[in-house]
Design a protein around this motif. Structure first.
Motif, PDB file in Angstrom:
ATOM      1  N   ALA A  65       9.654  -0.643  -6.398  1.00  0.00           N
ATOM      2  CA  ALA A  65      10.477  -1.481  -5.151  1.00  0.00           C
ATOM      3  C   ALA A  65      11.872  -1.758  -5.450  1.00  0.00           C
ATOM      4  N   ASP A  66      12.347  -1.724  -6.669  1.00  0.00           N
ATOM      5  CA  ASP A  66      13.549  -2.085  -6.961  1.00  0.00           C
ATOM      6  C   ASP A  66      14.535  -0.529  -6.370  1.00  0.00           C
ATOM      7  N   GLU A  67      13.896   0.542  -6.643  1.00  0.00           N
ATOM      8  CA  GLU A  67      14.575   1.783  -6.198  1.00  0.00           C
ATOM      9  C   GLU A  67      14.617   1.641  -4.664  1.00  0.00           C
ATOM     10  N   ILE A  68      13.491   1.378  -4.119  1.00  0.00           N
ATOM     11  CA  ILE A  68      13.262   1.253  -2.501  1.00  0.00           C
ATOM     12  C   ILE A  68      14.514   0.268  -2.092  1.00  0.00           C
ATOM     13  N   ARG A  69      14.612  -0.894  -2.663  1.00  0.00           N
ATOM     14  CA  ARG A  69      15.606  -2.075  -2.182  1.00  0.00           C
ATOM     15  C   ARG A  69      16.935  -1.322  -2.344  1.00  0.00           C
ATOM     16  N   ALA A  70      17.463  -0.452  -3.455  1.00  0.00           N
ATOM     17  CA  ALA A  70      18.692   0.045  -3.550  1.00  0.00           C
ATOM     18  C   ALA A  70      19.107   1.210  -2.534  1.00  0.00           C
ATOM     19  N   ILE A  71      18.007   1.751  -2.066  1.00  0.00           N
ATOM     20  CA  ILE A  71      17.949   2.890  -0.676  1.00  0.00           C
ATOM     21  C   ILE A  71      18.347   2.046   0.676  1.00  0.00           C
ATOM     22  N   ALA A  72      17.686   0.952   0.606  1.00  0.00           N
ATOM     23  CA  ALA A  72      17.513   0.126   1.792  1.00  0.00           C
ATOM     24  C   ALA A  72      18.973  -0.514   1.792  1.00  0.00           C
ATOM     25  N   ARG A  73      19.633  -0.909   0.815  1.00  0.00           N
ATOM     26  CA  ARG A  73      20.909  -1.505   0.880  1.00  0.00           C
ATOM     27  C   ARG A  73      21.809  -0.324   1.112  1.00  0.00           C
TER      28      ARG A  73
ATOM     29  N   MET B  59      11.016  -1.068   4.624  1.00  0.00           N
ATOM     30  CA  MET B  59       9.681   0.154   4.922  1.00  0.00           C
ATOM     31  C   MET B  59      10.435   1.249   5.378  1.00  0.00           C
ATOM     32  N   ALA B  60      11.237   1.325   6.033  1.00  0.00           N
ATOM     33  CA  ALA B  60      12.172   2.815   6.380  1.00  0.00           C
ATOM     34  C   ALA B  60      12.815   3.270   5.321  1.00  0.00           C
ATOM     35  N   ALA B  61      13.355   2.650   4.320  1.00  0.00           N
ATOM     36  CA  ALA B  61      13.816   3.010   2.994  1.00  0.00           C
ATOM     37  C   ALA B  61      12.797   3.774   1.908  1.00  0.00           C
ATOM     38  N   LEU B  62      11.415   3.180   2.348  1.00  0.00           N
ATOM     39  CA  LEU B  62      10.318   3.731   1.473  1.00  0.00           C
ATOM     40  C   LEU B  62       9.972   5.134   2.025  1.00  0.00           C
TER      41      LEU B  62
ATOM     42  N   ASP C 142       0.835  -1.149  -0.095  1.00  0.00           N
ATOM     43  CA  ASP C 142       0.069   0.156   0.033  1.00  0.00           C
ATOM     44  C   ASP C 142       0.889   1.212   0.153  1.00  0.00           C
ATOM     45  N   CYS C 143       1.847   1.115   1.019  1.00  0.00           N
ATOM     46  CA  CYS C 143       2.800   2.436   0.980  1.00  0.00           C
ATOM     47  C   CYS C 143       3.465   2.639  -0.368  1.00  0.00           C
ATOM     48  N   LEU C 144       3.977   1.518  -1.012  1.00  0.00           N
ATOM     49  CA  LEU C 144       4.657   1.642  -2.013  1.00  0.00           C
ATOM     50  C   LEU C 144       3.829   2.211  -3.246  1.00  0.00           C
ATOM     51  N   SER C 145       2.753   1.966  -3.248  1.00  0.00           N
ATOM     52  CA  SER C 145       1.538   2.411  -4.589  1.00  0.00           C
ATOM     53  C   SER C 145       1.290   3.736  -4.113  1.00  0.00           C
ATOM     54  N   LEU C 146       1.675   4.421  -2.974  1.00  0.00           N
ATOM     55  CA  LEU C 146       1.412   5.899  -2.777  1.00  0.00           C
ATOM     56  C   LEU C 146       2.846   6.647  -2.874  1.00  0.00           C
TER      57      LEU C 146
ATOM     58  N   LYS D 248      19.801   9.407  -6.697  1.00  0.00           N
ATOM     59  CA  LYS D 248      20.628   8.870  -7.984  1.00  0.00           C
ATOM     60  C   LYS D 248      21.909   8.596  -7.603  1.00  0.00           C
ATOM     61  N   ARG D 249      22.321   9.243  -6.522  1.00  0.00           N
ATOM     62  CA  ARG D 249      23.790   8.911  -6.073  1.00  0.00           C
ATOM     63  C   ARG D 249      23.745   7.531  -5.370  1.00  0.00           C
ATOM     64  N   MET D 250      22.742   7.204  -4.442  1.00  0.00           N
ATOM     65  CA  MET D 250      22.675   6.404  -3.802  1.00  0.00           C
ATOM     66  C   MET D 250      22.248   5.023  -4.623  1.00  0.00           C
ATOM     67  N   ILE D 251      21.680   4.955  -5.859  1.00  0.00           N
ATOM     68  CA  ILE D 251      21.556   3.936  -6.720  1.00  0.00           C
ATOM     69  C   ILE D 251      22.922   3.788  -7.420  1.00  0.00           C
TER      70      ILE D 251
END
Length: 93
Positions: free
Chosen positions: A15-23, A30-33, A6-10, A50-53
């Motif tokens: 999801a891949d961008e969020i995973r890159a931030i999380a890593r 969830m915190a990365a989102l 739900d949060c991702l859709s908002l 962009k720098r994180m990715i």
């Protein structure tokens, strides 16, 4: 209660961008989102994301994770295409 999906859709991120931030930030997804959703609204946020990715792409190449590097190249391309410079967010004078 809102789920991660739900949060991702908002959010304005994938999801891949969020995973890159999380890593990159050593956070839960969830915190990365939450972080990514906040950053994308900031005047300088797209540059930071962009720098994180890119950092994660470089890390994947360094550890010879070719599949991960290829995936992150696609993530970067998609992010750049969908968030070129975040033109609707102007710095406050």
């Amino acid at each position: 209660m809102l789920t991660w999906v739900d949060c991702l859709s908002l959010s304005e991120l994938t999801a891949d961008e969020i995973r890159a931030i999380a890593r990159h930030e050593h956070l839960s997804e969830m915190a990365a989102l939450e972080m990514g959703s906040w950053l994308i609204e900031q005047p300088d946020g797209c540059r930071v994301l962009k720098r994180m990715i890119l950092d994660e792409l470089e890390n994947a190449v360094a550890r010879k994770d070719l599949v991960g590097a290829a995936r992150l190249k696609l993530v970067m391309r998609h992010f750049c295409n969908t968030h070129p410079e975040n033109p609707r967010k102007q710095p406050v004078a």
